[in-house]
Design an enzyme around this catalytic site. Sequence first.
Site, mmCIF file in Angstrom:
data_model
loop_
_atom_site.group_PDB
_atom_site.id
_atom_site.type_symbol
_atom_site.label_atom_id
_atom_site.label_comp_id
_atom_site.label_asym_id
_atom_site.label_seq_id
_atom_site.Cartn_x
_atom_site.Cartn_y
_atom_site.Cartn_z
ATOM 1 N N SER A 67 0.011 -33.318 -20.577
ATOM 2 C CA SER A 67 1.043 -32.935 -21.537
ATOM 3 C C SER A 67 2.430 -32.744 -20.909
ATOM 4 O O SER A 67 2.974 -33.665 -20.314
ATOM 5 C CB SER A 67 0.549 -31.666 -22.226
ATOM 6 O OG SER A 67 1.437 -31.228 -23.192
ATOM 7 N N GLU A 81 4.029 -23.612 -33.436
ATOM 8 C CA GLU A 81 4.402 -22.728 -32.345
ATOM 9 C C GLU A 81 5.887 -22.983 -32.071
ATOM 10 O O GLU A 81 6.380 -24.094 -32.308
ATOM 11 C CB GLU A 81 3.581 -23.049 -31.101
ATOM 12 C CG GLU A 81 2.114 -22.674 -31.265
ATOM 13 C CD GLU A 81 1.363 -22.706 -29.933
ATOM 14 O OE1 GLU A 81 0.847 -21.658 -29.551
ATOM 15 O OE2 GLU A 81 1.313 -23.768 -29.293
ATOM 16 N N ARG A 109 1.168 -10.638 -22.610
ATOM 17 C CA ARG A 109 -0.176 -11.236 -22.775
ATOM 18 C C ARG A 109 -0.537 -12.014 -21.518
ATOM 19 O O ARG A 109 0.340 -12.606 -20.879
ATOM 20 C CB ARG A 109 -0.227 -12.160 -24.000
ATOM 21 C CG ARG A 109 0.846 -13.227 -24.021
ATOM 22 C CD ARG A 109 0.700 -14.176 -25.212
ATOM 23 N NE ARG A 109 -0.345 -15.148 -24.975
ATOM 24 C CZ ARG A 109 -0.183 -16.282 -24.295
ATOM 25 N NH1 ARG A 109 0.999 -16.608 -23.770
ATOM 26 N NH2 ARG A 109 -1.179 -17.103 -24.116
ATOM 27 N N PRO A 110 -1.835 -12.006 -21.167
ATOM 28 C CA PRO A 110 -2.223 -12.838 -20.031
ATOM 29 C C PRO A 110 -2.138 -14.304 -20.449
ATOM 30 O O PRO A 110 -2.566 -14.659 -21.534
ATOM 31 C CB PRO A 110 -3.679 -12.430 -19.762
ATOM 32 C CG PRO A 110 -4.157 -11.769 -21.001
ATOM 33 C CD PRO A 110 -2.977 -11.287 -21.776
ATOM 34 N N ASP A 115 7.206 -34.078 -25.984
ATOM 35 C CA ASP A 115 6.679 -33.728 -24.661
ATOM 36 C C ASP A 115 5.905 -34.927 -24.105
ATOM 37 O O ASP A 115 5.840 -35.994 -24.734
ATOM 38 C CB ASP A 115 5.846 -32.437 -24.697
ATOM 39 C CG ASP A 115 4.481 -32.638 -25.321
ATOM 40 O OD1 ASP A 115 4.309 -33.590 -26.090
ATOM 41 O OD2 ASP A 115 3.565 -31.833 -25.031
ATOM 42 N N ARG A 147 2.486 -13.008 -19.226
ATOM 43 C CA ARG A 147 3.743 -13.390 -19.874
ATOM 44 C C ARG A 147 4.355 -12.187 -20.589
ATOM 45 O O ARG A 147 3.646 -11.320 -21.114
ATOM 46 C CB ARG A 147 3.516 -14.503 -20.884
ATOM 47 C CG ARG A 147 2.920 -15.747 -20.279
ATOM 48 C CD ARG A 147 3.553 -17.005 -20.813
ATOM 49 N NE ARG A 147 2.824 -18.175 -20.350
ATOM 50 C CZ ARG A 147 3.070 -18.827 -19.213
ATOM 51 N NH1 ARG A 147 4.038 -18.421 -18.398
ATOM 52 N NH2 ARG A 147 2.350 -19.880 -18.869
HETATM 53 C C1 16G Z 1 -1.085 -24.670 -24.154
HETATM 54 C C2 16G Z 1 -1.301 -24.805 -25.626
HETATM 55 C C3 16G Z 1 -0.131 -24.265 -26.406
HETATM 56 C C4 16G Z 1 0.194 -22.845 -25.982
HETATM 57 C C5 16G Z 1 0.327 -22.745 -24.489
HETATM 58 C C6 16G Z 1 0.394 -21.292 -24.078
HETATM 59 C C7 16G Z 1 -2.518 -26.625 -26.668
HETATM 60 C C8 16G Z 1 -2.571 -28.089 -26.930
HETATM 61 N N1 16G Z 1 -1.474 -26.201 -25.985
HETATM 62 O O1 16G Z 1 -0.043 -25.473 -23.731
HETATM 63 O O2 16G Z 1 -0.472 -24.290 -27.756
HETATM 64 O O3 16G Z 1 1.385 -22.420 -26.582
HETATM 65 O O4 16G Z 1 -0.820 -23.315 -23.882
HETATM 66 O O5 16G Z 1 0.360 -21.216 -22.691
HETATM 67 O O6 16G Z 1 -3.390 -25.871 -27.064
HETATM 68 P P1 16G Z 1 0.157 -19.839 -21.948
HETATM 69 O O7 16G Z 1 -1.153 -19.244 -22.417
HETATM 70 O O8 16G Z 1 0.187 -20.166 -20.511
HETATM 71 O O9 16G Z 1 1.302 -18.971 -22.342
HETATM 72 MG MG MG Z 2 1.559 -31.779 -25.232
#
Ligand code: 16G
Ligand code: MG
Length: 563
Positions: free
Chosen positions: A73, A390, A518-519, A289, A527
């Site tokens: 991604s 999101e 949040r983790p 992206d 975060r």
């Molecule tokens: C991933 C997720 C996205 C989320 C992000 C949070 C998918 C396709 N993508 O990129 O939706 O906003 O994780 O990341 O599910 P974090 O937990 O590291 O903050």
């Molecule tokens: Mg993506």
Amino acid sequence: MHLPTKLAPEPSPEKLLQLLQEHPSGDTFLNYGTAGFRYDASILPPIMVRVGIVATLRSWQKQAPVGVMVTASHNDESYNGVKIADPDGGMMASDGETLAVEMANERDIQRLLQKIEPFKSDFVPIIHVGRDTRKHSPALCDLVVQTARALGSAIIDHGIITTPMLHHAVLHGNREYLPLLIPPRPAGYFSLLAQSYHALLATHSSDGDRRAPLVVDAACGVGYAHAQTLHQAIQELDPTHRPILVVNAPGTGPLNEKCGSEHVQKALQPPTFYDAPADLPTQYCASLDGDADRIVFFSVTDGQMRLQDGDKIACLLCRFLQAEYQALRADAPSLPPIRLGVVQTAYANGASTHYLEQVLGPEGIVIAKTGVKYVHHAAAEHFDVGVYFEANGHGTVLFGPAFYQCMAQADAALRGKRCRGSVALQRLSVLPALVNQAVGDALSDLLLVDAILQIQGMSPSEWDAIYTDLPSRQGKVLVKDRNMIQTNENETKCLSPVQVQEELDIAMAEVKGRAFIRPSGTEDVVRVYAEAPTRTLADQLATKAAEIVFRLCNGIGEAPVFG
Ligand code: 16G
Ligand code: MG
């Protein structure tokens, strides 16, 4: 796309054993995170072999085709990853994730092989595979394919496609094509999108679209070629359609680096246009992206960038859907009510939530845990027409059974009438074809947003002005073990350690702001998010929240300071 050379290859236990022996698992515990297995590409080959097994087991388990997408991604070029799609085209459900983690972390080959046995059935497993443009993707994808074939799986290889196209192929493959065993063609995806976009625009009388060209930054990734194909499909239907200029082709610049939706949204900076002329018109732009499942819009005038992120897209969609639905009911008052609503995450800017409350009422908003699968699930569960986005630009609109019933009844009630309600009916009815029903899809969202702006006669700057974001700040804190932190269901409150929330509440009250921690589901960090009435206060609140986490959750190094 290549048709399976042989629909059901002969299983080859020798080949399977050879692949497992050639690619033994390392010592690291492998986690199927928010978006699948995602690591530095060098450690992925053993994981790919095991994903070939898991996808086969999943297809046996569900007695239906599944999908495997090789991509990382928005991550940089050194990364890669892999995720599995369930037969409904959505992300693999949590019981599948548990299975994936178990299989990927089984070091003993014999035990691993034994675990396969109970799943075996007469059903021929079918696996759709796709990959992005990363240089290691072909070899990694090939390991999935070889392993799955060694277990007797039929492979439908879509080659280089976007993540949403893969999900779309799985969904449509199961619905329409399976009885014939003719795999869905990518061409079907483009004509579906182009025709439904065209049909939506046809409901609106205009004397031609004279707006600035739409510039699409493809992040030097897989969206480039496909956005161009889509543009061609649109031009074939309407040669007068204004140009969609697709820039940032693979190889012209580093994937996702200083370009693409993640960069634009997080750094609040326009992308570098690696392959575009200096006089590129930038009044109306979008960034995808690296695997084209996210999109944000922006404009640059006099060096100033204005961002329309996922929150603003959600607001535009809800406003449009609500207006059309109200117009429909005004002319067909006997229609049953449908639940129209939106799902956001804790990261949604407070100003967007406030705006949505005015459009939909408070019952029309649900806040779900961060991650596409959670928001998707919540949208399907709570609403008949469920928008989810999101802030990072991943989102779509889901249409449930009550929506289709409502459309059928409206059709009966308004047949033969020429009224605003029948226009609304035409518009609403075409949406499930234009909007990807499996996952958020940057190309589908691109056309949806563009059509709504045209129908509503709104310029990008008018769209931007529907509300003004509250100043916000995001950051991360390194801690010894992020798993010590427990949050409530939607991650808006910290439950443990208890003192964290107590102190956050005091800090928020001091600046009349909002903050949460949040983790991360994708990185070994905690975060932090804060928003407040002014930039200074938002920075101050983020700094305080980071300090609280650092002190109460065994921070490593130094607590970050913002501003
Ligand atoms: C991933 C997720 C996205 C989320 C992000 C949070 C998918 C396709 N993508 O990129 O939706 O906003 O994780 O990341 O599910 P974090 O937990 O590291 O903050
Ligand atoms: Mg993506």
